[in-house]
Design a protein around this motif. Structure first.
Motif, PDB file in Angstrom:
ATOM      1  N   SER A 299       0.821  -1.210   0.000  1.00 19.30           N
ATOM      2  CA  SER A 299       0.000   0.000   0.000  1.00 19.30           C
ATOM      3  C   SER A 299       0.856   1.261   0.000  1.00 19.30           C
ATOM      4  N   HIS A 302       1.596   2.447  -3.409  1.00 19.90           N
ATOM      5  CA  HIS A 302       0.444   2.834  -4.236  1.00 19.90           C
ATOM      6  C   HIS A 302       0.830   3.959  -5.187  1.00 19.90           C
ATOM      7  N   GLU A 330      -6.310  -2.884  -4.838  1.00 21.62           N
ATOM      8  CA  GLU A 330      -6.529  -2.559  -3.437  1.00 21.62           C
ATOM      9  C   GLU A 330      -6.351  -3.817  -2.592  1.00 21.62           C
ATOM     10  N   PRO A 343      -5.649   1.284  -0.628  1.00 21.87           N
ATOM     11  CA  PRO A 343      -5.312   1.227  -2.057  1.00 21.87           C
ATOM     12  C   PRO A 343      -3.942   0.610  -2.255  1.00 21.87           C
ATOM     13  N   ALA A 344      -3.771  -0.124  -3.347  1.00 18.04           N
ATOM     14  CA  ALA A 344      -2.479  -0.772  -3.626  1.00 18.04           C
ATOM     15  C   ALA A 344      -2.342  -0.978  -5.129  1.00 18.04           C
ATOM     16  N   ARG A 345      -2.473   0.089  -5.879  1.00 15.95           N
ATOM     17  CA  ARG A 345      -2.294  -0.006  -7.332  1.00 15.95           C
ATOM     18  C   ARG A 345      -0.852   0.397  -7.649  1.00 15.95           C
TER      19      ARG A 345
END
Length: 507
Positions: A299, A302, A330, A343-345
């Motif tokens: 995260s 991100h 995410e 979020p974790a893009r």
């Protein structure tokens, strides 16, 4: 008056919920009860608040005090409610002006001497308060700069409970206390923009790095030690454009909750770079912890880069937990009291040796690894994980007199132009980069020429590609067209994207 009210904010992941803090004072045996699903650290607020009030020279009401945190069905954690609980209690005791405290959000931990200590997650908490229509916020001095980053917030920084009481009409001497500071989680030292020109040779890997940066694609680099895998990965963030306002706020909020944000530099505008060690646990990579889980390296990366050096050396549990963020952008961390979303893009960059000893180059005559050791080594990178990696490249040992490549500034210019073309094509959709667009949407824009997909259909029939792999090859093909300035990919782009995905095997 026997009832005091004020506001606080409860964070669940990055989502803030405005909490009404009510203090009811009844003429009965002295007691202090805290209700509203507090965790252990919040339940201890009773002792911190009582000590802080008396240390500040304020009268402590000898009544039965019941403090309710509403909504009572929302689990609450952390010490950031201390200041709001103290203010509500003193309002109920008629020590503070009730009208002045109503509608004001109070965030901060109290020390036993009355000092207001900083807490984590102030940026998303203040943003939630402003969005809910409560722009007046009182925070510790050390968090004031961070809270002021939220547009529309009317921030008051305080150093002690006595200072807050004086603001609300109490006759109290405000002591001169040194401002408390927040113990931040050790963050990686700031990185300058590393120049891609430092990498000698490796033209194929440089090309893959440029394509990855232009489309937001995931990348696997395989090569013996010393071929430049780590150098290339560390230079990927320098090719990425600055974060826009919305992304900068979201990335900064994650780092605020994680405790790795320095508010002195303002919002984080550059894409982050995280490179956890291969001994990292699943909780440290994807997030975790008791109570409300904290964000992990995935995260914190991100809208930036997550680099796993010596990827096969990571535990299988760590590698498999990355499949959810790679697919959905995410992380949803479930605990007994609820779920937290972060979020974790990120762009995943994996680096691996060709075998455990790293000498399996060419015919591998110097390699001492047995065949089962090689299979076990690369078996850690499971098929489902590699199926989500768009680009794969093999690095060969550098040769003397290798040509220097282009500097970062030149390549970043092409990446910016390609991202601009993709952004224009994706306007009006929820997607930002070519790597996020679904395959069906991309196919519709290929036109009537069915021969474009012929190579992919044959690879699918042979089992070289899965259906997910076909979509990902299409995304890379669109990125290649964007880099070359074409409106749509041709058959050569599709074939090239297929080679970049399979490292030339089975194409």
């Amino acid at each position: 008056m026997v009832l005091g009210r004020t506001l606080a904010v409860a964070l669940v992941g990055l989502t803030g919920h405005v909490v009404e803090v009510e203090a009811h004072l009844a003429p009965s045996l002295p007691a202090f009860t805290l209700v509203g699903l507090p965790d252990a650290s919040l339940a201890e607020a009773r002792d911190r608040v009582r000590a802080a009030v008396t240390s500040s020279g304020l009268p402590w009401p000898n009544r039965r005090i019941t403090v309710n945190l509403s909504p009572a069905t929302l689990a609450k954690s952390g010490s950031s409610f201390d200041l709001a609980i103290a203010v509500a209690t003193l309002v109920g005791a008629e020590v503070l002006d009730a009208a002045a405290a109503v509608g004001v959000v109070h965030i901060g931990e109290l020390g036993l001497d009355g000092r207001v200590r900083p807490v984590r997650g102030v940026l998303p908490a203040v943003a939630a308060a402003v969005a809910a229509g409560h722009p007046r916020v009182v925070v510790p001095h050390a968090n004031a700069a961070e809270a002021a980053l939220v547009p529309g917030a009317r921030v008051a920084g305080v150093g002690s409970l006595a200072e807050v009481a004086a603001r609300y009409g109490a006759e109290v001497d405000v002591p001169e206390l040194a401002d408390a500071t927040l113990e931040a989680v050790p963050a990686a030292p700031p990185r300058g923009v590393l120049d891609l020109a430092d990498v000698v040779g490796q033209s194929d890997a440089r090309e893959c790095l440029e394509v990855a940066a232009a489309g937001g694609h995931h990348l696997l680099m395989v090569g013996p030690p010393g071929t430049g895998k780590t150098m290339l990965a560390a230079r990927l963030p320098g090719l990425l454009p600055d974060l826009d306002e919305a992304d900068a706020v979201e990335v900064t909020a994650v780092h605020s909750v994680a405790g790795t944000f320095d508010p002195g530099g303002g919002l984080l505008r550059r894409p982050p770079f995280e490179d956890p060690h291969h001994t990292a646990t699943p909780a440290s990579v994807v997030g975790g912890g008791s109570g409300t889980p904290r964000p992990g390296a995935a995260s914190r990366a991100h809208r930036g880069v997550l680099f796993l050096d010596e990827a096969p050396e990571f535990s299988t549990a760590v590698l498999q937990t990355l499949r959810q963020p790679l697919e959905h952008g995410e992380l949803v961390l479930h605990r007994a009291q609820g779920a937290a979303r972060y979020p974790a893009r990120f762009q995943l960059v994996l680096a691996a040796n060709p075998c455990p000893c790293g000498k399996a180059v060419g015919k591998g005559l110097e390699c001492t690894c047995r065949s089962e050791q090689r299979r076990r080594y690369f078996g850690k990178l499971s098929g489902p994980l590699l199926d989500r990696v768009d680009l794969q490249v093999e690095l060969q040992p550098a040769r003397a007199g290798g040509a220097e490549g282009e500097p970062t500034a030149v390549v970043a210019g092409r990446v910016s132009a390609a991202r601009g073309a993709a952004r224009e094509r994706l306007a009006g959709t929820p997607w930002r980069t070519g790597a996020e667009a679904p395959g069906g949407w991309l196919r519709e824009r290929l036109g009537a020429d069915a021969s474009l997909l012929g190579d992919l259909d044959r690879a699918l029939d042979r089992g070289t590609l899965s259906m997910r792999g076909v979509d990902r090859v299409l995304r890379v093909a669109w990125t290649l067209a964007d880099l070359d300035g074409r409106a749509a990919p041709g058959r050569s782009d599709v074939g090239r994207a297929l080679l970049l995905r399979t490292r030339g095997h089975g194409a």
